[in-house]
Scaffold this motif. Sequence first.
Motif, PDB file in Angstrom:
ATOM      1  N   MET A 122      76.449  30.029  77.191  1.00  0.00           N
ATOM      2  CA  MET A 122      77.747  29.902  77.811  1.00  0.00           C
ATOM      3  C   MET A 122      78.805  30.261  76.792  1.00  0.00           C
ATOM      4  O   MET A 122      78.737  29.875  75.650  1.00  0.00           O
ATOM      5  CB  MET A 122      77.924  28.477  78.320  1.00  0.00           C
ATOM      6  CG  MET A 122      79.250  28.200  78.872  1.00  0.00           C
ATOM      7  SD  MET A 122      78.975  27.803  80.553  1.00  0.00           S
ATOM      8  CE  MET A 122      80.466  27.457  81.211  1.00  0.00           C
ATOM      9  N   PHE A 123      79.851  30.896  77.273  1.00  0.00           N
ATOM     10  CA  PHE A 123      80.921  31.359  76.416  1.00  0.00           C
ATOM     11  C   PHE A 123      82.164  30.520  76.675  1.00  0.00           C
ATOM     12  O   PHE A 123      82.503  30.209  77.807  1.00  0.00           O
ATOM     13  CB  PHE A 123      81.214  32.837  76.725  1.00  0.00           C
ATOM     14  CG  PHE A 123      82.493  33.315  76.128  1.00  0.00           C
ATOM     15  CD1 PHE A 123      82.571  33.571  74.777  1.00  0.00           C
ATOM     16  CD2 PHE A 123      83.612  33.492  76.898  1.00  0.00           C
ATOM     17  CE1 PHE A 123      83.761  34.009  74.227  1.00  0.00           C
ATOM     18  CE2 PHE A 123      84.797  33.928  76.359  1.00  0.00           C
ATOM     19  CZ  PHE A 123      84.860  34.193  75.011  1.00  0.00           C
ATOM     20  N   CYS A 124      82.849  30.120  75.649  1.00  0.00           N
ATOM     21  CA  CYS A 124      84.133  29.410  75.777  1.00  0.00           C
ATOM     22  C   CYS A 124      85.112  30.074  74.837  1.00  0.00           C
ATOM     23  O   CYS A 124      84.859  30.187  73.637  1.00  0.00           O
ATOM     24  CB  CYS A 124      83.964  27.940  75.429  1.00  0.00           C
ATOM     25  SG  CYS A 124      85.492  27.011  75.610  1.00  0.00           S
ATOM     26  N   ARG A 139      77.697  34.459  78.249  1.00  0.00           N
ATOM     27  CA  ARG A 139      77.602  34.546  76.790  1.00  0.00           C
ATOM     28  C   ARG A 139      78.265  35.777  76.195  1.00  0.00           C
ATOM     29  O   ARG A 139      78.845  35.721  75.133  1.00  0.00           O
ATOM     30  CB  ARG A 139      76.133  34.552  76.379  1.00  0.00           C
ATOM     31  CG  ARG A 139      75.515  33.228  76.516  1.00  0.00           C
ATOM     32  CD  ARG A 139      74.150  33.272  75.923  1.00  0.00           C
ATOM     33  NE  ARG A 139      73.586  31.933  76.086  1.00  0.00           N
ATOM     34  CZ  ARG A 139      72.465  31.562  75.570  1.00  0.00           C
ATOM     35  NH1 ARG A 139      71.764  32.400  74.856  1.00  0.00           N
ATOM     36  NH2 ARG A 139      72.024  30.348  75.755  1.00  0.00           N
ATOM     37  N   ASN A 140      78.190  36.854  76.833  1.00  0.00           N
ATOM     38  CA  ASN A 140      78.753  38.094  76.295  1.00  0.00           C
ATOM     39  C   ASN A 140      79.796  38.663  77.259  1.00  0.00           C
ATOM     40  O   ASN A 140      79.560  39.669  77.922  1.00  0.00           O
ATOM     41  CB  ASN A 140      77.646  39.125  76.070  1.00  0.00           C
ATOM     42  CG  ASN A 140      76.633  38.661  75.057  1.00  0.00           C
ATOM     43  OD1 ASN A 140      77.012  38.077  74.047  1.00  0.00           O
ATOM     44  ND2 ASN A 140      75.357  38.900  75.317  1.00  0.00           N
ATOM     45  N   PRO A 141      80.979  38.029  77.324  1.00  0.00           N
ATOM     46  CA  PRO A 141      81.982  38.550  78.261  1.00  0.00           C
ATOM     47  C   PRO A 141      82.622  39.810  77.713  1.00  0.00           C
ATOM     48  O   PRO A 141      82.739  39.993  76.511  1.00  0.00           O
ATOM     49  CB  PRO A 141      82.997  37.417  78.346  1.00  0.00           C
ATOM     50  CG  PRO A 141      82.913  36.763  77.011  1.00  0.00           C
ATOM     51  CD  PRO A 141      81.461  36.868  76.588  1.00  0.00           C
ATOM     52  N   THR A 154      86.040  42.380  77.665  1.00  0.00           N
ATOM     53  CA  THR A 154      87.483  42.162  77.539  1.00  0.00           C
ATOM     54  C   THR A 154      88.150  42.054  78.905  1.00  0.00           C
ATOM     55  O   THR A 154      89.053  41.243  79.096  1.00  0.00           O
ATOM     56  CB  THR A 154      88.117  43.326  76.749  1.00  0.00           C
ATOM     57  OG1 THR A 154      87.424  43.470  75.517  1.00  0.00           O
ATOM     58  CG2 THR A 154      89.572  43.053  76.472  1.00  0.00           C
ATOM     59  N   ASP A 155      87.679  42.827  79.870  1.00  0.00           N
ATOM     60  CA  ASP A 155      88.288  42.794  81.213  1.00  0.00           C
ATOM     61  C   ASP A 155      88.167  41.417  81.847  1.00  0.00           C
ATOM     62  O   ASP A 155      89.114  40.926  82.466  1.00  0.00           O
ATOM     63  CB  ASP A 155      87.633  43.837  82.121  1.00  0.00           C
ATOM     64  CG  ASP A 155      87.995  45.255  81.717  1.00  0.00           C
ATOM     65  OD1 ASP A 155      88.962  45.402  80.952  1.00  0.00           O
ATOM     66  OD2 ASP A 155      87.323  46.189  82.186  1.00  0.00           O
ATOM     67  N   SER A 156      87.016  40.787  81.739  1.00  0.00           N
ATOM     68  CA  SER A 156      86.838  39.479  82.366  1.00  0.00           C
ATOM     69  C   SER A 156      87.682  38.420  81.664  1.00  0.00           C
ATOM     70  O   SER A 156      88.220  37.511  82.310  1.00  0.00           O
ATOM     71  CB  SER A 156      85.362  39.073  82.380  1.00  0.00           C
ATOM     72  OG  SER A 156      84.867  38.970  81.064  1.00  0.00           O
ATOM     73  N   ILE A 157      87.840  38.518  80.348  1.00  0.00           N
ATOM     74  CA  ILE A 157      88.684  37.565  79.619  1.00  0.00           C
ATOM     75  C   ILE A 157      90.144  37.744  80.028  1.00  0.00           C
ATOM     76  O   ILE A 157      90.843  36.776  80.351  1.00  0.00           O
ATOM     77  CB  ILE A 157      88.519  37.736  78.093  1.00  0.00           C
ATOM     78  CG1 ILE A 157      87.102  37.354  77.671  1.00  0.00           C
ATOM     79  CG2 ILE A 157      89.544  36.897  77.343  1.00  0.00           C
ATOM     80  CD1 ILE A 157      86.789  37.664  76.236  1.00  0.00           C
ATOM     81  N   VAL A 158      90.624  38.970  80.037  1.00  0.00           N
ATOM     82  CA  VAL A 158      92.014  39.239  80.406  1.00  0.00           C
ATOM     83  C   VAL A 158      92.264  38.854  81.856  1.00  0.00           C
ATOM     84  O   VAL A 158      93.313  38.282  82.195  1.00  0.00           O
ATOM     85  CB  VAL A 158      92.360  40.721  80.149  1.00  0.00           C
ATOM     86  CG1 VAL A 158      93.726  41.065  80.719  1.00  0.00           C
ATOM     87  CG2 VAL A 158      92.317  41.016  78.667  1.00  0.00           C
ATOM     88  N   ALA A 159      91.293  39.119  82.725  1.00  0.00           N
ATOM     89  CA  ALA A 159      91.449  38.750  84.136  1.00  0.00           C
ATOM     90  C   ALA A 159      91.542  37.237  84.287  1.00  0.00           C
ATOM     91  O   ALA A 159      92.357  36.727  85.069  1.00  0.00           O
ATOM     92  CB  ALA A 159      90.287  39.305  84.956  1.00  0.00           C
ATOM     93  N   ALA A 160      90.738  36.491  83.545  1.00  0.00           N
ATOM     94  CA  ALA A 160      90.789  35.033  83.621  1.00  0.00           C
ATOM     95  C   ALA A 160      92.119  34.499  83.099  1.00  0.00           C
ATOM     96  O   ALA A 160      92.716  33.582  83.687  1.00  0.00           O
ATOM     97  CB  ALA A 160      89.626  34.430  82.834  1.00  0.00           C
TER      98      ALA A 160
END
Length: 156
Positions: free
Chosen positions: A1-3, A19-21, A23-29
């Motif tokens: 799991m990634f935090c 675990r390996n997100p 950049t798009d998913s991080i920015v979208a969140a």
Amino acid sequence: MFCFSYTQKKQKTLVLGHRNPDTDSIVAAIAYAALRNACTAVNNAYDACDKAEDACETAREALAEAEQQEAEQYDLFKTRVRAMYENDSATVLELIFSASSFTEIFARLEYTQDITAYNKNVLANMAKTRAYIEELKTGLESDKAEQEALKAELIV
């Protein structure tokens, strides 16, 4: 799991994911969290605006009721003044000297005092109602100003 922890303007945003997100998913969140926060702020502002509108409506209703009460009191006052003017044939001295007994003198004086006290009470009630109306008008103006400020905040 990634935090992932992201801090902006003294607010901490936690992004949870796999675990390996990328950049798009991080920015979208992060963007989704910012959107939710902005929507919450806008909804709170709309709620505050609605409450201010309700307060204005309540004040308008109370003002209308107070103005109606003032009109009724003023009509009563006019009626009493007209009656005193039309029936002003007897002064207090005439009431005393035309009495046939001491009991009648005291009864007439008490009656005169009762009338005078009632007239003073009518005038005092009119003054209180006028002060209450002014208070309501001031409160209504401040509620309107608050509502306008809230609307301006929503537009910006």
